[in-house]
Design a protein around this motif. Sequence first.
Motif: not given
Length: 66
Positions: A29-44
Motif C-alpha cells: 500500500t502507498k498509505l502511510a498508516n494503513p488500518h486493518y481490521l482485527p480479523e485481518v491482523c490475526i491472520k496475517v
Amino acid sequence: MPTQGGRLLIRLGDSDVEYNKAFKFYMTTKLANPHYLPEVCIKVTIINFTVTKTGLEDQLLRLTCC
C-alpha cells in the motif's frame, strides 16, 4: 484446515479451494498508516517498511562514521 480426499482446502467466499503450502500472497500500500481490521491482523503477518527521515539519517551516519 478442512480436508477432502486428502487435499487441504481453504474457504474463499462461498467456495472451497485447494491449498498449496508453497503459495504466498503479498499486498502493498502507498498509505502511510494503513488500518486493518482485527480479523485481518490475526491472520496475517504485517511488516512495516516505512522509512522515516530520522531513521534514514541514522543509517547514513552509521555508514559514514564507521
